[in-house]
Enzyme design. Structure first.
Site, mmCIF file in Angstrom:
data_model
loop_
_atom_site.group_PDB
_atom_site.id
_atom_site.type_symbol
_atom_site.label_atom_id
_atom_site.label_comp_id
_atom_site.label_asym_id
_atom_site.label_seq_id
_atom_site.Cartn_x
_atom_site.Cartn_y
_atom_site.Cartn_z
ATOM 1 N N GLU A 1 57.285 -50.251 9.408
ATOM 2 C CA GLU A 1 58.647 -50.415 8.870
ATOM 3 C C GLU A 1 59.259 -49.027 8.814
ATOM 4 O OE1 GLU A 1 60.226 -53.214 7.985
ATOM 5 O OE2 GLU A 1 58.580 -54.627 8.244
ATOM 6 N N CYS B 1 66.677 -47.378 3.333
ATOM 7 C CA CYS B 1 66.436 -47.451 4.781
ATOM 8 C C CYS B 1 67.505 -48.267 5.512
ATOM 9 C CB CYS B 1 65.055 -48.028 5.060
ATOM 10 S SG CYS B 1 64.811 -49.651 4.343
#
Ligand code: NAD
Length: 453
Positions: free
Chosen positions: A207, A241
């Site tokens: 990720e 993010c």
């Protein structure tokens, strides 16, 4: 490390974690333990970067509880044997897929949402029936210590343990053989993890990050677009993010966009003392972000308080693709606004960069929406919204290319820590002799008739 992992492997081989009631029990325990230690967790994260109780609950612990509840509700469904059709060649038989836990899992977390990004994957690993070694980010040191304390007091090491530390400890862990590595962090470190995993042929979920664009088209509901983007950009002081990294605004609405964004920031009154803003995580990041603020391009904000590690919500205008702020993921409270004239050109320009983790488009036009969704390959995103797609467990969450591989949340998380074993189960009542020797012309004739080849 070796001993710890052996210990976990031994426990995994006892098959206790394969029992669904064991998994449900552990998930319930995790929720109970976190809830009863919330005060300690809030205190730790406030000490690290002054994140408020509201923000910690809304963007971290609340989502972990939501994930746990989702797993508790659906675990029986996710883990049951899934029947599939059997083809003619294999007739007569039953065919099915059996989800099985991969084994000993290593979860490596990032610092920006230290509870969510460590414990979210842990929930998925628990649901799937893995044992877990969690390595939270060392950067928010109080949070890392709090996770270690809470988990070690309530879970046996052979099932779930926390290893604190930075590069040396992670490097040592990566030398060991795991059955799954789940990493959240930068693309740079993601490559280190992938290489280490390749040595042991360990499956990974990565990720990662990147620059996520937000398109603001001339026909959008501008006021709403601005409100949502200001929230998404400055949430956690931009250290998110899936934050809209840069804004691509149609030239015809640029000035209105800028004026509304400034007004929105002022109205929100984003300040650490108001509990709706946080510090930058460390001095290194303050320095890094400061270099991205070109004084000539500041439209609003741009104040840097190095001592307290606070950068005020900042809007940069007249930004070009060559500016420093456009060279790497910002990961801070800076909103660069670029203008575009032609959507075709803007989409082509975005496609020249690495594949983003997220992409957002604000428009009322079905054509604009379709173009952005179809022509840019990105992890996930939103139409007339940003950031919140990660809060829906029914949407698999993950990047593509440089922004990551694999996904999690809800059932996708369960899948990330599972192997799907394919089984064919034959009847013993009778036998079709066609496949056995001798392979005669007569048998071949029958096979051709049978399959109409
Ligand atoms: P990072 O890559 O620096 O660190 C992540 C983890 O890797 C930490 O636990 C750290 O201890 C470890 N690590 C650091 N250097 C290492 C090395 N050389 N060898 C082995 N392990 C090492 O990332 P970060 O600064 O914590 O997080 C920021 C990045 O993470 C941003 O790029 C952001 O976009 C990305 N991110 C992605 C997601 C997502 O869900 N896709 C979520 C949050 C953050």
């Amino acid at each position: 490390m070796k001993e710890l992992i052996e210990h976990q492997r031994h426990f995994f081989r006892s098959h206790k974690t394969k029992d669904i009631s064991f998994r449900l029990q552990q998930l319930k325990r995790l929720k109970r333990v976190l809830k009863s230690n919330e005060a300690l967790l809030y205190e730790a994260i406030y000490a690290d970067f002054k994140k408020s109780e509201f923000d910690t609950f809304a963007t971290e612990l609340g989502l972990v509880y939501h994930d746990i509840d989702d797993a508790l509700r659906n675990l029986h469904k996710w883990s049951r044997k899934q029947h599939v059709k059997t083809n003619l060649v294999n007739f007569p038989a039953k065919s099915y897929v059996l989800p099985q836990p991969l084994g000993v899992a290593l979860v490596i977390g990032a610092w920006n949402y230290p509870y969510l990004l460590s414990l979210g994957p842990v929930v998925a690993a628990m649901a799937a029936g893995c044992t877990i070694v969690l390595k939270p980010s060392e950067i928010p040191s109080n949070t890392s210590a709090a996770i270690k304390k809470v988990i070690s007091e309530h879970f046996p090491t052979e099932y779930f343990t926390v290893v604190e530390g930075g590069i040396p400890e992670t490097t040592a862990l990566l030398k060991e053989k795991f059955d799954k590595i789940f990493f959240t962090g930068s693309t740079f470190v993601g490559k280190i993890i992938y290489k280490a995993a390749a040595e042991q042929l360990t499956p990974v979920t990565l990720e990662l990050g990147g620059k996520s664009p937000a398109f603001v088209a001339e026909d959008c509901h501008l006021k709403m677009a601005v409100k949502r983007l200001v929230w998404g950009k400055f949430l956690n002081a931009g250290q998110t993010c899936v934050s809209p990294d840069y804004i691509l605004v149609h030239r015809s609405i640029e000035q209105r966009f800028l004026a509304l964004a400034k007004a929105e920031i002022e109205q929100e009154n984003l300040r650490v003392e108001n509990g709706n803003y946080v510090q930058i995580i460390n001095d290194r990041n303050v320095e890094r972000l400061e270099k991205m603020i070109d004084p000539e391009k500041i439209y609003y904000g741009g104040d840097v308080d190095r001592e307290n590690r606070i950068i005020s919500p900042t809007i940069l205008s007249k930004v070009s693709w060559d500016d420093t702020v456009m060279q790497e993921e910002i990961f801070g409270p800076i909103m660069p606004v670029l203008v575009y004239d032609s959507l075709d050109e803007a989409v082509d320009r975005v496609n020249e960069l690495s594949k983003p983790l997220s992409c957002y488009v604000f428009t009322k036009s079905a054509k604009t929406k379709k173009k952005v969704l179809n022509e840019i390959l990105f992890g996930g995103g939103g139409v007339n919204e940003n950031v919140v797609h990660l809060a829906n467990p029914h949407l698999p969450f993950g990047g593509v290319g440089n922004s990551g591989m694999g996904s999690y949340h809800g059932e996708a998380g369960f899948r990330a820590f599972s192997h799907y074993k394919s089984i064919i189960e034959k009847t013993t009542l009778f036998e079709l002799p066609l496949k056995y020797y001798p392979h005669t012309n007569g048998k071949l004739w029958w096979i051709k008739q049978f399959f109409k080849f």
